[in-house]
Design a protein around this motif. Structure first.
Motif, short mmCIF file in Angstrom:
data_model
loop_
_atom_site.label_atom_id
_atom_site.label_comp_id
_atom_site.label_asym_id
_atom_site.label_seq_id
_atom_site.Cartn_x
_atom_site.Cartn_y
_atom_site.Cartn_z
N ARG A 161 30.32 -2.84 27.03
CA ARG A 161 30.07 -3.88 27.16
C ARG A 161 31.22 -5.11 26.67
O ARG A 161 32.06 -5.96 27.09
N VAL A 162 31.76 -3.93 25.28
CA VAL A 162 33.07 -5.35 24.95
C VAL A 162 33.98 -5.06 25.74
O VAL A 162 35.04 -5.74 25.76
N GLN A 163 34.23 -3.59 26.51
CA GLN A 163 35.76 -3.56 27.18
C GLN A 163 35.22 -4.79 28.58
O GLN A 163 36.11 -5.29 28.47
N ILE A 164 34.05 -4.87 29.06
CA ILE A 164 34.05 -6.11 30.34
C ILE A 164 34.22 -7.60 29.51
O ILE A 164 34.95 -8.63 30.05
N LYS A 165 33.62 -7.71 28.41
CA LYS A 165 34.09 -8.90 27.72
C LYS A 165 35.48 -9.50 27.50
O LYS A 165 36.12 -10.44 28.18
N SER A 166 35.99 -8.59 27.10
CA SER A 166 37.74 -8.61 26.71
C SER A 166 38.72 -8.44 28.04
O SER A 166 39.23 -9.75 27.92
#
Length: 199
Positions: A161-166
């Motif tokens: 999720r963090v990677q997709i957001k970044s």
């Protein structure tokens, strides 16, 4: 009256006729009561030897001799009765000791059987406790493994999720021609509104 006279005047039966009437009934009774179980004894009773007092009395010649012989007979009889009593008490003591020994052996066998049953129950209880402990350990390990898998899955999901957001923010930055910081955003909006370019 005539019939009474005839009955009373009848002569009594002779001894031969009585014998002929009684012998078959006596024979039938003796033969009917003697069963094979009575005829064939597997363990016949052992009778003691006849007493020597039987037929030992001979008529004395004088009363004094008779009194002396009677005194001897009484003394011998009392001695034999005393011996028989001693023998009876000895046999009863042996019987009592044998019965006591059998009772003790029976009690010992019951006690051993009870101890064996108790030991078997204790061994079965220990076996069940060991199996229950193994099952509990397996269940605990399964729970720990499932928790670890769930935690790992949550971490992987959070990282994704963090990677997709970044990546989404990075894509927005690339697509924007000019990136404005948040502190200059309001100032730039006012400038854009006031500085209108005529068409």
């Amino acid at each position: 009256m005539a019939t009474l006279i005839r009955l009373t005047s009848r002569p009594p039966p002779s001894s031969q006729t009585l014998k002929s009437l009684l012998i078959p009934t006596v024979r039938s009774k003796t033969t009917s009561t003697s069963t094979p179980s009575h005829r064939h004894h597997t363990n016949p009773h052992e009778f003691s030897s006849p007493s020597e007092f039987l037929g030992s009395w001979k008529s004395p010649t004088s009363p004094k001799e008779a009194e002396t012989k009677l005194a001897h007979l009484r003394r011998d009889y009392a001695k034999q009765v005393k011996q028989l009593r001693h023998q009876y008490f000895y046999e009863m003591e042996l019987h009592r000791a044998e019965k006591q020994r059998k009772d003790e052996a029976k009690r010992e066998a019951v006690r051993k059987a009870k101890e064996e049953r108790k030991a078997a129950k204790a061994a079965a209880a220990q076996t069940r406790a060991a199996e229950r402990k193994v099952l509990e350990d397996e269940f605990r390990q399964t729970l720990v493994k499932e928790r670890a898998e769930k935690l790992e899955y949550w971490r992987a999901t959070e990282e994704m999720r963090v990677q997709i957001k970044s990546e989404k923010n990075k894509l927005l930055r690339q697509q924007s021609s000019m990136w404005i910081d948040e502190k200059d955003l309001e100032k730039r909006l006012v400038e854009v509104i006031l500085d209108t370019t005529p068409l």
